[in-house]
Enzyme design. Sequence first.
Site, PDB file in Angstrom:
ATOM      1  N   GLY A  72      -0.962  -4.572  -0.592  1.00 58.27           N
ATOM      2  CA  GLY A  72      -1.499  -3.576  -1.193  1.00 58.27           C
ATOM      3  C   GLY A  72      -0.540  -2.470  -1.682  1.00 58.27           C
ATOM      4  O   GLY A  72      -0.621  -1.553  -2.187  1.00 58.27           O
ATOM      5  N   LYS A  73       0.784  -3.085  -2.093  1.00 51.46           N
ATOM      6  CA  LYS A  73       1.624  -2.299  -2.706  1.00 51.46           C
ATOM      7  C   LYS A  73       1.339  -2.251  -4.109  1.00 51.46           C
ATOM      8  O   LYS A  73       1.875  -1.303  -4.739  1.00 51.46           O
ATOM      9  CB  LYS A  73       3.098  -2.928  -2.635  1.00 51.46           C
ATOM     10  CG  LYS A  73       3.638  -3.197  -1.195  1.00 51.46           C
ATOM     11  CD  LYS A  73       4.818  -4.286  -1.060  1.00 51.46           C
ATOM     12  CE  LYS A  73       5.374  -4.404   0.412  1.00 51.46           C
ATOM     13  NZ  LYS A  73       6.328  -5.408   0.658  1.00 51.46           N
ATOM     14  N   LEU A  74       0.725  -3.313  -4.649  1.00 54.67           N
ATOM     15  CA  LEU A  74       0.253  -3.184  -5.982  1.00 54.67           C
ATOM     16  C   LEU A  74      -1.349  -3.453  -6.090  1.00 54.67           C
ATOM     17  O   LEU A  74      -1.727  -4.255  -5.301  1.00 54.67           O
ATOM     18  CB  LEU A  74       0.942  -4.330  -6.915  1.00 54.67           C
ATOM     19  CG  LEU A  74       2.271  -4.615  -7.034  1.00 54.67           C
ATOM     20  CD1 LEU A  74       2.613  -5.626  -8.408  1.00 54.67           C
ATOM     21  CD2 LEU A  74       2.995  -3.174  -7.249  1.00 54.67           C
TER      22      LEU A  74
END
Lengths: 362, 362, 362, 362
Positions: free
Chosen positions: C293-295
């Site tokens: 979920g970082k990107l």
Amino acid sequence: MSKKKSRFLQTPIDPFTVEAGLTADAIVTRMERISFQGRNLATAHRIWLKMLEDDVTIFLGMAGALSAGGLRMIVAHLIANRYVDCLVSTGANLYHDLHETRGQHHFLGSAHADDAALAAERIDRVYDTYASEEEFIDNDNWIAGFAATLEKRPYTTREFLYLLGGHLWKTTGRDGILTAAYRANVPIFCPAIADSSIGMGLSQARQSTPGAGYIDIIGDIVESANLVIRRPRTASVVLGGGTPKNFINQATVQAEFYSDEVGGHRYALQIVTDVPHFGGASGSSLEEAQSWGKLATDSVRVSVQADATIALPVLASALAVSAPPLLASRKPPVFSLASRIMTIDGQTVPSDRFEEVNEPAV
Amino acid sequence: MSKKKSRFLQTPIDPFTVEAGLTADAIVTRMERISFQGRNLATAHRIWLKMLEDDVTIFLGMAGALSAGGLRMIVAHLIANRYVDCLVSTGANLYHDLHETRGQHHFLGSAHADDAALAAERIDRVYDTYASEEEFIDNDNWIAGFAATLEKRPYTTREFLYLLGGHLWKTTGRDGILTAAYRANVPIFCPAIADSSIGMGLSQARQSTPGAGYIDIIGDIVESANLVIRRPRTASVVLGGGTPKNFINQATVQAEFYSDEVGGHRYALQIVTDVPHFGGASGSSLEEAQSWGKLATDSVRVSVQADATIALPVLASALAVSAPPLLASRKPPVFSLASRIMTIDGQTVPSDRFEEVNEPAV
Amino acid sequence: MSKKKSRFLQTPIDPFTVEAGLTADAIVTRMERISFQGRNLATAHRIWLKMLEDDVTIFLGMAGALSAGGLRMIVAHLIANRYVDCLVSTGANLYHDLHETRGQHHFLGSAHADDAALAAERIDRVYDTYASEEEFIDNDNWIAGFAATLEKRPYTTREFLYLLGGHLWKTTGRDGILTAAYRANVPIFCPAIADSSIGMGLSQARQSTPGAGYIDIIGDIVESANLVIRRPRTASVVLGGGTPKNFINQATVQAEFYSDEVGGHRYALQIVTDVPHFGGASGSSLEEAQSWGKLATDSVRVSVQADATIALPVLASALAVSAPPLLASRKPPVFSLASRIMTIDGQTVPSDRFEEVNEPAV
Amino acid sequence: MSKKKSRFLQTPIDPFTVEAGLTADAIVTRMERISFQGRNLATAHRIWLKMLEDDVTIFLGMAGALSAGGLRMIVAHLIANRYVDCLVSTGANLYHDLHETRGQHHFLGSAHADDAALAAERIDRVYDTYASEEEFIDNDNWIAGFAATLEKRPYTTREFLYLLGGHLWKTTGRDGILTAAYRANVPIFCPAIADSSIGMGLSQARQSTPGAGYIDIIGDIVESANLVIRRPRTASVVLGGGTPKNFINQATVQAEFYSDEVGGHRYALQIVTDVPHFGGASGSSLEEAQSWGKLATDSVRVSVQADATIALPVLASALAVSAPPLLASRKPPVFSLASRIMTIDGQTVPSDRFEEVNEPAV
């Protein structure tokens, strides 16, 4: 802080400053006083200019998928304008050049492709670049067809590639590496031709035409060493390592056995991504090359650790501004390449025996 | 936390636990459930065992300075015990093997050497390893001398290297790669022989003996493809990339044109230090190889990103425990290599034309 | 060849053509249809333009010795012109920036230096770049002296670095990263400040002044996450990996616990030399970042595998031509940074507790 | 060939010979006289033994995803058996260790995963290894919960991690890095704790409990330097670079300001995959470290360019045979870690001011 500066602290780093409209040569010049690979790229620019200014034969080695990857017209440009005097290439780079010169293409692709899906459609992938296998087979047949028309005897790769370039030029009239070399009379060696689709095409020539497709690869060794014996002052520009890097060095090492005037390349510039610490030749340092006599111990040299697809466009664009005056006054060696025995500046360069300028070293 | 585990979370990492007295096979087995390159090394071990269990011809490719670097007796061991059936090597590895089999040595050196000092004493450096240039010249002469005794005709590298190995065995009686391959009747191909000191020796044979030192490198292409046509089930083990990696793949691609039974290697294992993202063949992924048909799309495969001087000693030591039962029941192909036309399992393997099992693909 | 082209073969590679006078933007544009890292650099250029066009907060991460290596004025330029909105840096880059802003220098050196000789003269080496240890000690004292003047309480690195930049500006009036950020009100985070000479300077402040030199590094986590909660649309530009790369990603992961509107960076661009296959965060792929979920899974992203000292000068020079119209119409977030509680667009951004927009995820 | 051998040609390479049943120590011993990284691994083994034999404090630095990747029990073993005396780690390695010690797992995954699919199931990927985000959130809460119970004051990471390890041991009774360090009284520093999920847990403690989650990272600098001032003879073992590598070096550089007896690490061993030529600290050479005084100029040192997931299992398994006699007679420093002020061999090690053994250098 009033103390005298150390002898080690002479030239300050001058930070790169951004400006709109900088051309490649300005960018490279501003990299001269930064660090790491940026500085090395700037040094490569300066060294190439020195090569052009000096009276040296400049070898260009080319490995990796540079033709498929979009750099073939830069190499053609370097040849046509005599930034270099002799090309040593992998077979793949020449084959992919021929592919495009024949009017076909490589294509933008994805490094995250589904390779089974590509295989099902007979698409060949080179990292993020695609090509049609069907078109490749057509090239193979074209090469085989041409090879079958030649007189039935062994050819050095230098002779064969000159003839192939000529045929390609006559057929297509298009620019590319092979056609530029043909037109500029720049010799091309391909020591690992057996490990490429050009080799595959040659092997297929035998199928249709017994006696066709014979290559005299040992002749290339003799011929390349004789080139260095004839003109012992040399320089090496290497893109990507591989067999071309070593073959260019081997020519000078071999030549040294037969001439005292040969003393290793005077200049060396490599753009590589490999590293020295695993012992392979591709990544080997230019310092190490001195121990072998591949480079003169007082040679001027630089390694740029970078992908050629970034470094070469910048470097060649910079040279396009800075080099023309030097190119104009340069007296590059003049080759004739159309037959089994090539000449350089009017002197023969045999492929069947070394020119013995002095007694062999042993 | 009571929820059902995701389908992605099936097999837990099992941390490596240290114990005194672990043997290589135990170490590799404990790496099976760790991550990154340790796991890949464990997978390489399992895949090699699968190759030995299956009915496949196993090609071994070898690039980088592995012979000079102390791995030649491992390769000799893999050949003698038929972990592999066919070797494709750079010239340097065979030359450095010959150097030591002739009773000479490479030496421990330093990666931080003064290369000008080494050059002054005629010591050649390969990263942290030294050799005597004088002894190298002696090898060149020895190779040239031997090549000059052969019948004056072109030789495939496979035939020449078999003869060279035989001469070396008769002269020295010592183990090594060339002698092991000679004694085990394992063929060796060297597609880039022109880019090596063996090539230099061959070129020098011409000097003393006109007509000596001719190599038919295109014949190697034909012969290696015919090998695959004869036995279409193949596997590839690659150390270090370079021309051997591609030549092994090319054999299956070329064979496919002439036989529908060829479908790419069934198993592939590579120990490499290069990376895919610069587009070069040495670092190219085994997934990419599927798009070309070099590997079957259902092939079993692994890349180990490691220096072979660490990975191969561990892997070969592990196999020395785990593989013998499989080696005992294995039925490797039987070659005869002593003449221009080799045989595999009694069938001829021509080098002048492809065996056409089916019609060419185009 | 008359068959319809495969869906995979849509956009041909367009070989780079050399021309005198090409500016950086023209070079980068010509790289758009080549391959490998050249194409990735061109893609990076396009993605950065998209970021500027979109309404996103742009984080810049900076690791490696880029300031000492001559790139600090590029970073200052990116900050001053609001190509980026928030900097996350290693301590060393800020320290080396301060060193030069204070009027001292790094120096051109050699990667093949005699380090014992350098040590004897108290010269510190960073690959091919030198600096005076004595001058570094003077910096440490200067930082310690400044830190000792501050009110005795913990400071986030963001607050401390703003104050330090202000003091530096008032003292020197010179451009640099810290002073540009101060003047442009761009926050700087330094999560690993304890692993740097700035940290050492802070530690020395305690020696002279009990109670000085306290940093609230956990406050930086809260504050950076609150920034993302306040403006959930973000982009990440990373030079070189390290703690800045992860800290920028962590901000969005942490923010997601407290706000449903946060969904990972919309754009990500990294210039790295590390590789993914050893498992480290610096080299980790942007694809992998999606799993965390970082990107955002529909993020626009590119990794350029290159030394920033080559890639960044070219990229920044290209943007200097192509970006100004977008910069002119861009509405970047407006910060006030002078106190313990910063604001963004007038809203407070606390460092002692997360803004809860929705209920925590668990 | 009768000439005297060159001074450079003293010790021949001794090729690795394969044998069934070789244990790790035998393998490493056989690597002593091969080349490249295999030799370096053998040298690392010998250097570690020398460290254990000498009277030095041994620092271990640990970066990269080694805990998730299956090496945490090796590190725990090195701590429990006092192969090392002080650990400096990234936060992630400690967090992933805590994850498994709490009874959860990382899982075998694929480097070619569909990251959008993983994201949809909230699976976090580290190259070829997966973990459950839900379980990670549970860890964060557990850490936050524990941190909230502590007295409201700043903690050095050394103190906090000791307390965390103790709580983990009392809760789980399971082995791991944190619990081994707690039980063996080995200090752990985590200079970039703010860039990790432990930092995130601490930040969340503030949410529930105002005043909780304060870390005094500058105190860690003081404390680590005081450790070196107290025992100036030190050694450094580094896995993977990053902040731990520099922090260990910084401790000795900082200590040198306050004591003339400190002269850089006497031994240094690093297992890294980064390279020096891009200028970053992770890949920086141990030679460069001498210029800074990080290493003594007569230090014994080796860099092994390898993935730790291959090199460390082999090295630790070899040491498990060769090191026990040395461990038995070793007198490692004795720490007490339970409070704000730690002690070493009964002497206090303050975190608020440096021990001044001599006057500061400036």
